[in-house]
Write a protein that holds these residues in place. Sequence first.
Motif: not given
Length: 218
Positions: A7, A9, A31, A57, A59, A113-114, A142, A167, A169, A172, A189-191
């Motif tokens: 991810a 971002d 993503k 993404d 949404k 959503m997560s 998702v 998402p 992981v 979060q 996985v993003g951050r």
Amino acid sequence: NTHMILALDITDREEALKIAEDVWEFVDAIKVGYPLILATGLGIIRELAEFTPVIADFKVADIPNTNRLICDQVFEAGADAVIAQGFTGRDSLDACVEIASEYRKDVFVVSEMSHPGGADFMQPVAEAIAKMALEAGAFGLVAPATRPERVKKIRKIIGDKLTIISPGVGAQGGRASDVIAAGADWVIVGRSIYKAKFPKEAARQIAEEIQDEIRGEY
Ligand code: BMP
């Protein structure tokens, strides 16, 4: 197949491309969403598509006609898949699936959503959304890595007919191996990757955790 999606971002174009170049070998797709696209423009999709398939993404959550117009732009820009919300109903989702199939691309539908608030209103309708996504011919769902038991439940409903990308992981609190064990096909996985001191190492570690889990299953 790494079973991992990055991810991205990030709001700086150079930084985003640097991370993509650094970690692409450990991810199966990237993503992108509002933060990156609003900051750098839609052209970033084609740049990133040099490395991996790109999931847009947005949404998407509008009336069918507007969804159609949005999806057209997304696929013209070179995305391989779009993410749409499910709560807007069957006709809105059908519009996304219709445009995606014209381009021979895919639609993922958010079922629940997560984040903690995702349990407030979305969780009670998640199973109905999963069934609708299946009937509408979406490619995947998702579903939250922060609640592996929910992924397991959703997997039971859809069987093997839809792909689950998950998402939540790392940053979060979810664990990649737990949600893969629960039935997710890919973790998002993003951050935990792009904010790591060494993003490539972070990506390698999560990829290894996933491979260990998959090997353990057989
Ligand atoms: P991170 O690993 O930094 O928490 O990023 C997760 C990514 O997945 C973000 O792009 C977020 O917008 C997205 N996402 C999510 O976290 N939960 C959902 O339920 C749906 C998402 O698209």
